[in-house]
Scaffold this active site. Sequence first.
Site, PDB file in Angstrom:
ATOM      1  N   SER A 147      37.760  63.537  10.537  1.00 51.46           N
ATOM      2  CA  SER A 147      36.429  63.318  10.228  1.00 51.46           C
ATOM      3  C   SER A 147      36.107  62.057   9.602  1.00 51.46           C
ATOM      4  CB  SER A 147      35.621  64.388   9.481  1.00 51.46           C
ATOM      5  OG  SER A 147      34.451  64.180   9.061  1.00 51.46           O
ATOM      6  N   TYR A 160      36.019  69.418   2.035  1.00 45.34           N
ATOM      7  CA  TYR A 160      36.065  68.969   3.453  1.00 45.34           C
ATOM      8  C   TYR A 160      36.699  67.649   3.346  1.00 45.34           C
ATOM      9  CZ  TYR A 160      34.244  67.893   8.019  1.00 45.34           C
ATOM     10  OH  TYR A 160      34.324  67.826   9.425  1.00 45.34           O
TER      11      TYR A 160
END
Length: 270
Positions: A147, A160
């Site tokens: 990501s 995350y």
Amino acid sequence: MHPSTPTVSGPLVFITGASSGIGQALAARFARAGYRLALVARRTEDMQAWAQAQGFDAARCQVYGADVADIDSIVAAGQACLAAQGVPDVVIANAGISIGMDTADRSDIDVMARTFATNNTGLAATFHPFVAAMTARGSGALVGIGSVAAIRGLPGHGAYCASKAAVVAYCESLRGELRGSGVAVVTLLPGYVDTPLTRQNRYRMPFLLTAETFADRAFDAIGAGTSYRVIPWQMGVVAKLLRLLPNPWFDRLLAGRPRKHRQGERDATR
């Protein structure tokens, strides 16, 4: 979709987290290119219903139930794929979770552990069954979905961001280990992609892509054997600029930014 059903010829792609969002879009894109599909999801009924709706028979598509956070579960799915369909040409470790966290809350430390189990250990366990077979064959691609959040830590996104930074570092390490083997390691960093997961976000998402557009660009990057790519490239530029900001400026820029939903606020599975 019974594993004993004879398969048709053609390249094979193995995709985790294939029941929705990016994973499902990637499955559709590879199918259009003539690939056979090995699709992994916890919700096998949803996955099988989607495959049947696309007109994929058992010779074209096999569905494997697994939880990537459970090492034995995802390794067993990979081994079942090898036995039923052969050695994949492409393995995409796409399954992941994204949950906000507050380090002051004890339960959120468990959230962080579960995030790492899924996004990191689960990624390595996804690749594990195929490394030796791909190396022996001398070809293939192992694709880790990271990501753009890997590039700089965002308040409330500690689990995350850390897990996706670890995806980048792990894939870089694996790429060095497999250098000269014929097996490519591809790291893809999506920016904002319109999926059931991101629709829950309560902050602005610049350069938002459809899952189908992301899948098209990812397919091209994988085919080219690109070692690292941010999709879309504009988000890569933004993230790199943020990386260059001095810490006080970066902290001031993000002050008051809405944070990711924490456990119990929304579903956070990709």
